[in-house]
Design a protein around this motif. Structure first.
Motif, PDB file in Angstrom:
ATOM      1  N   ALA A  68      -2.298   3.107   1.361  1.00 51.51           N
ATOM      2  CA  ALA A  68      -3.551   2.349   1.383  1.00 51.51           C
ATOM      3  C   ALA A  68      -4.077   2.160  -0.037  1.00 51.51           C
ATOM      4  O   ALA A  68      -4.480   1.053  -0.420  1.00 51.51           O
ATOM      5  CB  ALA A  68      -4.587   3.053   2.261  1.00 51.51           C
ATOM      6  N   ALA A  69      -4.062   3.227  -0.828  1.00 54.41           N
ATOM      7  CA  ALA A  69      -4.507   3.126  -2.224  1.00 54.41           C
ATOM      8  C   ALA A  69      -3.661   2.118  -2.990  1.00 54.41           C
ATOM      9  O   ALA A  69      -4.172   1.342  -3.803  1.00 54.41           O
ATOM     10  CB  ALA A  69      -4.453   4.500  -2.893  1.00 54.41           C
ATOM     11  N   GLY A  70      -2.364   2.112  -2.711  1.00 55.07           N
ATOM     12  CA  GLY A  70      -1.470   1.192  -3.394  1.00 55.07           C
ATOM     13  C   GLY A  70      -1.770  -0.268  -3.152  1.00 55.07           C
ATOM     14  O   GLY A  70      -1.430  -1.118  -3.975  1.00 55.07           O
ATOM     15  N   THR A  71      -2.438  -0.576  -2.061  1.00 54.32           N
ATOM     16  CA  THR A  71      -2.776  -1.974  -1.779  1.00 54.32           C
ATOM     17  C   THR A  71      -3.807  -2.517  -2.758  1.00 54.32           C
ATOM     18  O   THR A  71      -3.923  -3.722  -2.920  1.00 54.32           O
ATOM     19  CB  THR A  71      -3.307  -2.185  -0.345  1.00 54.32           C
ATOM     20  OG1 THR A  71      -4.589  -1.562  -0.221  1.00 54.32           O
ATOM     21  CG2 THR A  71      -2.333  -1.673   0.704  1.00 54.32           C
ATOM     22  N   VAL A  72      -4.563  -1.622  -3.404  1.00 57.70           N
ATOM     23  CA  VAL A  72      -5.610  -2.087  -4.317  1.00 57.70           C
ATOM     24  C   VAL A  72      -5.351  -1.778  -5.782  1.00 57.70           C
ATOM     25  O   VAL A  72      -5.934  -2.417  -6.649  1.00 57.70           O
ATOM     26  CB  VAL A  72      -7.011  -1.559  -3.906  1.00 57.70           C
ATOM     27  CG1 VAL A  72      -7.425  -2.109  -2.554  1.00 57.70           C
ATOM     28  CG2 VAL A  72      -7.077  -0.055  -3.915  1.00 57.70           C
ATOM     29  N   VAL A  73      -4.465  -0.798  -6.077  1.00 61.40           N
ATOM     30  CA  VAL A  73      -4.251  -0.435  -7.483  1.00 61.40           C
ATOM     31  C   VAL A  73      -2.788  -0.440  -7.897  1.00 61.40           C
ATOM     32  O   VAL A  73      -2.470  -0.087  -9.030  1.00 61.40           O
ATOM     33  CB  VAL A  73      -4.909   0.923  -7.843  1.00 61.40           C
ATOM     34  CG1 VAL A  73      -6.415   0.845  -7.696  1.00 61.40           C
ATOM     35  CG2 VAL A  73      -4.335   2.060  -7.024  1.00 61.40           C
ATOM     36  N   SER A 107      -9.333   5.797 -12.305  1.00 59.88           N
ATOM     37  CA  SER A 107      -8.306   6.838 -12.341  1.00 59.88           C
ATOM     38  C   SER A 107      -8.040   7.488 -10.983  1.00 59.88           C
ATOM     39  O   SER A 107      -7.061   8.203 -10.827  1.00 59.88           O
ATOM     40  CB  SER A 107      -8.688   7.920 -13.349  1.00 59.88           C
ATOM     41  OG  SER A 107      -9.888   8.554 -12.949  1.00 59.88           O
ATOM     42  N   ARG A 108      -8.918   7.241 -10.021  1.00 63.19           N
ATOM     43  CA  ARG A 108      -8.778   7.846  -8.693  1.00 63.19           C
ATOM     44  C   ARG A 108      -9.169   6.841  -7.613  1.00 63.19           C
ATOM     45  O   ARG A 108     -10.043   6.012  -7.805  1.00 63.19           O
ATOM     46  CB  ARG A 108      -9.695   9.068  -8.531  1.00 63.19           C
ATOM     47  CG  ARG A 108      -9.506  10.153  -9.567  1.00 63.19           C
ATOM     48  CD  ARG A 108      -8.341  11.014  -9.182  1.00 63.19           C
ATOM     49  NE  ARG A 108      -8.009  11.939 -10.246  1.00 63.19           N
ATOM     50  CZ  ARG A 108      -7.636  13.178 -10.067  1.00 63.19           C
ATOM     51  NH1 ARG A 108      -7.550  13.671  -8.860  1.00 63.19           N
ATOM     52  NH2 ARG A 108      -7.317  13.942 -11.076  1.00 63.19           N
ATOM     53  N   VAL A 109      -8.510   6.995  -6.467  1.00 65.19           N
ATOM     54  CA  VAL A 109      -8.852   6.190  -5.286  1.00 65.19           C
ATOM     55  C   VAL A 109      -9.097   7.167  -4.148  1.00 65.19           C
ATOM     56  O   VAL A 109      -8.266   8.032  -3.877  1.00 65.19           O
ATOM     57  CB  VAL A 109      -7.708   5.219  -4.908  1.00 65.19           C
ATOM     58  CG1 VAL A 109      -8.102   4.380  -3.697  1.00 65.19           C
ATOM     59  CG2 VAL A 109      -7.334   4.331  -6.085  1.00 65.19           C
ATOM     60  N   ILE A 134      -6.312   9.884  -4.453  1.00 65.92           N
ATOM     61  CA  ILE A 134      -5.048   9.433  -4.993  1.00 65.92           C
ATOM     62  C   ILE A 134      -5.251   9.150  -6.481  1.00 65.92           C
ATOM     63  O   ILE A 134      -6.160   8.419  -6.859  1.00 65.92           O
ATOM     64  CB  ILE A 134      -4.558   8.152  -4.264  1.00 65.92           C
ATOM     65  CG1 ILE A 134      -4.636   8.308  -2.733  1.00 65.92           C
ATOM     66  CG2 ILE A 134      -3.176   7.765  -4.735  1.00 65.92           C
ATOM     67  CD1 ILE A 134      -3.917   9.508  -2.163  1.00 65.92           C
ATOM     68  N   ALA A 135      -4.409   9.766  -7.310  1.00 62.69           N
ATOM     69  CA  ALA A 135      -4.525   9.623  -8.764  1.00 62.69           C
ATOM     70  C   ALA A 135      -3.687   8.459  -9.265  1.00 62.69           C
ATOM     71  O   ALA A 135      -2.569   8.227  -8.797  1.00 62.69           O
ATOM     72  CB  ALA A 135      -4.063  10.912  -9.447  1.00 62.69           C
ATOM     73  N   ILE A 136      -4.245   7.756 -10.228  1.00 62.36           N
ATOM     74  CA  ILE A 136      -3.528   6.716 -10.945  1.00 62.36           C
ATOM     75  C   ILE A 136      -3.109   7.344 -12.275  1.00 62.36           C
ATOM     76  O   ILE A 136      -3.954   7.640 -13.108  1.00 62.36           O
ATOM     77  CB  ILE A 136      -4.434   5.479 -11.196  1.00 62.36           C
ATOM     78  CG1 ILE A 136      -5.042   4.974  -9.888  1.00 62.36           C
ATOM     79  CG2 ILE A 136      -3.649   4.388 -11.919  1.00 62.36           C
ATOM     80  CD1 ILE A 136      -6.177   4.002 -10.070  1.00 62.36           C
ATOM     81  N   PRO A 137      -1.820   7.622 -12.454  1.00 54.57           N
ATOM     82  CA  PRO A 137      -1.391   8.275 -13.703  1.00 54.57           C
ATOM     83  C   PRO A 137      -1.814   7.450 -14.921  1.00 54.57           C
ATOM     84  O   PRO A 137      -1.829   6.211 -14.880  1.00 54.57           O
ATOM     85  CB  PRO A 137       0.133   8.322 -13.581  1.00 54.57           C
ATOM     86  CG  PRO A 137       0.389   8.246 -12.115  1.00 54.57           C
ATOM     87  CD  PRO A 137      -0.709   7.386 -11.557  1.00 54.57           C
TER      88      PRO A 137
END
Length: 143
Positions: A68-73, A107-109, A134-137
């Motif tokens: 789900a996080a990947g759909t936006v970031v 940086s986070r979702v 969910i962290a965005i490295p």
């Protein structure tokens, strides 16, 4: 929801995960801050009392939150942490996990996930809820 190409790409990402293949997990929806993952409930996924093992529920929550996080970031993500509350024993024919983004930052979702079991007649029962970060490295930010 996003179109078929985005779902197909996300399904390829899922197919690249050996553990997801072991469980025969399927990503059935992906887009606009939401994702849905399904796993058929088989006897080899049950615990000693006959219910779906909590680890399978946790796997489904973790992966669906991240998709789900990947759909936006974007795709380069890592689970920073999640909590899961088991509401009732999971027993049925199918596990369906549906997650949606609550808030996307730099940086986070933060996402939440509802986990349902579906019986042979199509009746859904909510069996667990989860919330995750969910962290965005850093190497992915701004790219």
């Amino acid at each position: 929801m996003m179109g078929a190409p985005e779902l197909a790409l996300a399904q390829k990402v899922l197919a690249a995960q050996p553990f997801s293949n072991l469980l025969d997990a399927r990503l059935v929806a992906f887009g606009e801050g939401e994702a849905t993952l399904e796993v058929d409930i088989r006897d080899d996924l049950r615990q000693q009392n006959g219910f779906l093992h909590g680890g399978v529920l946790a796997y489904a929550a973790d992966n669906t939150l991240t998709f789900a996080a990947g759909t936006v970031v974007g795709a380069r993500l890592l689970t920073a942490g999640f909590t899961i509350d088991y509401l009732r024993p999971a027993d049925g024919a199918l596990l369906r996990a549906h997650a949606q983004v609550v808030r996307a930052g730099r940086s986070r979702v933060v996402c939440r996930c509802d986990l349902w079991v579906v019986d042979n007649s199509g009746v859904e029962t909510l069996c667990a809820v989860a919330q995750g970060t969910i962290a965005i490295p850093e190497s992915s930010q701004g790219s």
